[in-house]
Design a protein around this motif. Structure first.
Motif, short mmCIF file in Angstrom:
data_model
loop_
_atom_site.label_atom_id
_atom_site.label_comp_id
_atom_site.label_asym_id
_atom_site.label_seq_id
_atom_site.Cartn_x
_atom_site.Cartn_y
_atom_site.Cartn_z
N ARG A 1 0.83 -1.21 0.00
CA ARG A 1 0.00 0.00 0.00
C ARG A 1 0.86 1.26 0.00
O ARG A 1 0.59 2.21 -0.74
CB ARG A 1 -0.91 0.00 1.23
CG ARG A 1 -2.09 -0.96 1.13
CD ARG A 1 -2.85 -1.03 2.44
NE ARG A 1 -4.09 -1.80 2.32
CZ ARG A 1 -4.82 -2.17 3.36
NH1 ARG A 1 -4.44 -1.86 4.60
NH2 ARG A 1 -5.94 -2.87 3.17
N ALA A 2 1.91 1.24 0.83
CA ALA A 2 2.81 2.40 0.88
C ALA A 2 3.51 2.59 -0.47
O ALA A 2 3.65 3.72 -0.97
CB ALA A 2 3.84 2.20 1.99
N LEU A 3 3.95 1.50 -1.06
CA LEU A 3 4.60 1.55 -2.37
C LEU A 3 3.64 2.10 -3.41
O LEU A 3 4.01 2.97 -4.23
CB LEU A 3 5.06 0.14 -2.76
CG LEU A 3 5.62 -0.04 -4.17
CD1 LEU A 3 6.86 0.81 -4.37
CD2 LEU A 3 5.94 -1.52 -4.43
N ASP A 4 2.40 1.64 -3.39
CA ASP A 4 1.41 2.08 -4.36
C ASP A 4 1.11 3.57 -4.23
O ASP A 4 0.95 4.27 -5.23
CB ASP A 4 0.13 1.27 -4.18
CG ASP A 4 -0.84 1.45 -5.34
OD1 ASP A 4 -0.44 1.21 -6.48
OD2 ASP A 4 -2.00 1.83 -5.08
N GLU A 5 1.06 4.06 -3.00
CA GLU A 5 0.80 5.49 -2.79
C GLU A 5 1.95 6.35 -3.30
O GLU A 5 1.73 7.43 -3.85
CB GLU A 5 0.55 5.75 -1.30
CG GLU A 5 -0.78 5.20 -0.80
CD GLU A 5 -1.00 5.43 0.68
OE1 GLU A 5 -0.23 6.22 1.27
OE2 GLU A 5 -1.94 4.82 1.25
N LEU A 6 3.17 5.86 -3.13
CA LEU A 6 4.33 6.59 -3.64
C LEU A 6 4.41 6.54 -5.17
O LEU A 6 4.84 7.50 -5.81
CB LEU A 6 5.62 6.03 -3.03
CG LEU A 6 5.82 6.31 -1.54
CD1 LEU A 6 7.04 5.54 -1.03
CD2 LEU A 6 6.02 7.80 -1.31
N GLN A 7 3.97 5.41 -5.72
CA GLN A 7 3.97 5.26 -7.17
C GLN A 7 2.89 6.11 -7.83
O GLN A 7 3.04 6.57 -8.96
CB GLN A 7 3.75 3.79 -7.55
CG GLN A 7 4.89 2.86 -7.16
CD GLN A 7 6.02 2.88 -8.17
OE1 GLN A 7 7.01 3.60 -7.99
NE2 GLN A 7 5.89 2.11 -9.22
N HIS A 8 1.77 6.31 -7.11
CA HIS A 8 0.63 7.07 -7.66
C HIS A 8 0.17 8.12 -6.64
O HIS A 8 -0.91 8.01 -6.05
CB HIS A 8 -0.52 6.12 -8.00
CG HIS A 8 -0.12 4.96 -8.85
ND1 HIS A 8 0.19 3.72 -8.33
CD2 HIS A 8 0.05 4.85 -10.21
CE1 HIS A 8 0.51 2.90 -9.32
NE2 HIS A 8 0.44 3.56 -10.47
N PRO A 9 0.99 9.14 -6.40
CA PRO A 9 0.70 10.12 -5.34
C PRO A 9 -0.58 10.92 -5.55
O PRO A 9 -1.17 11.42 -4.59
CB PRO A 9 1.93 11.03 -5.38
CG PRO A 9 2.50 10.86 -6.76
CD PRO A 9 2.23 9.45 -7.13
N ASP A 10 -1.03 11.02 -6.79
CA ASP A 10 -2.23 11.82 -7.07
C ASP A 10 -3.53 11.04 -6.84
O ASP A 10 -4.61 11.61 -6.93
CB ASP A 10 -2.21 12.33 -8.51
CG ASP A 10 -1.05 13.28 -8.77
OD1 ASP A 10 -0.60 13.93 -7.80
OD2 ASP A 10 -0.59 13.35 -9.93
N ASP A 11 -3.40 9.76 -6.55
CA ASP A 11 -4.60 8.93 -6.41
C ASP A 11 -5.10 8.83 -4.97
O ASP A 11 -6.13 8.19 -4.70
CB ASP A 11 -4.33 7.51 -6.92
CG ASP A 11 -4.08 7.49 -8.43
OD1 ASP A 11 -4.39 8.50 -9.08
OD2 ASP A 11 -3.55 6.48 -8.93
N GLY A 12 -4.38 9.45 -4.03
CA GLY A 12 -4.80 9.39 -2.64
C GLY A 12 -4.42 8.07 -2.00
O GLY A 12 -3.60 7.31 -2.53
N PRO A 13 -4.99 7.75 -0.83
CA PRO A 13 -4.67 6.50 -0.11
C PRO A 13 -4.91 5.27 -0.98
O PRO A 13 -5.87 5.21 -1.74
CB PRO A 13 -5.63 6.54 1.10
CG PRO A 13 -5.94 7.98 1.28
CD PRO A 13 -5.98 8.57 -0.10
#
Length: 228
Positions: free
Chosen positions: A50-62
């Protein structure tokens, strides 16, 4: 996911990546006596993804990822090269679960792949192809000198002879699945075989000579490994 599989050598065992840095995790977990599902189902792994995904897609929110298997950071394949493959951003986290030493090694290999520094394997593969060409040329010249026309099975059987003196099995091998170290052994055997063919040595004698050469060569490599 790229179809090109690149095997690396880790402590004498192949570890498979593809050209994009994805790691074949199933066989690694089994080799270390672990169950991949235990890592995939852990809360810590889900938190990391989840943390990796948020960093990969910062504009998508949590991150809305609720299951690591459906996250897009791993792929399961059937058939040849089947098993679970991990995204390079996830592979090192998995490798840390395996062992710190293996994680450090994986980090280096993935970094080299993503930088395009896969030259050692590519060079070894090219050299093995040239070695096989030398064997084929030597066979063709030998046949012509005896007034015979070389046949396809002559080349196939010679390639299988090379494999037999290395592995003990008179069969073909997919060279794209061999590590750089394994390809180097193949090349050395091919070069020695081409010289023996050119000398006019009979098949049975070549086999005995190549077997002795491989025994000596592999013994030296083992001794070198112990010295290191």
């Amino acid at each position: 996911m790229s179809a090109r599989i690149i095997p690396f050598d880790y402590e004498g065992q192949p570890v498979r990546f593809n050209a994009d840095g994805w790691l074949h995790a199933t066989e690694i977990a089994e080799r270390f006596g672990k169950h991949l599902r235990n890592w995939l189902d852990s809360a810590e792994t889900l938190e990391y993804v989840r943390a990796l995904d948020e960093l990969q897609h910062p504009d998508d929110g949590p991150s809305a990822i609720s299951n690591v298997r459906d996250s897009g950071y791993l792929k399961t394949r059937r058939g040849n090269n089947g098993g679970t493959w991990l995204h390079p951003k996830l592979a090192v986290a998995f490798a840390r679960w395996i062992s710190p030493k293996f994680a450090a090694w994986c980090d280096m290999q993935i970094d080299a792949l993503l930088r395009g520094d896969g030259k050692p394997w590519a060079s070894a593969r090219r050299e093995a192809a040239l070695g096989y060409r030398a064997v084929c040329d030597a066979l063709a010249l030998n046949c012509e000198a005896r007034g015979k026309t070389p046949q396809r099975h002559h080349f196939i059987n010679e390639s299988r002879l090379i494999n037999e003196v290395i592995t003990g099995a008179f069969a073909g091998r997919d060279r794209d699945q061999l590590s750089a170290g394994e390809l180097e052994i193949v090349t050395l055997a091919e070069l020695r075989d081409s010289v023996l063919i050119a000398s006019g040595m009979a098949y049975a004698e070549r086999k005995a000579s190549l077997s002795q050469y491989m025994h000596t060569l592999q013994g030296k490599r083992l001794a070198g490994g112990r010295a290191a």
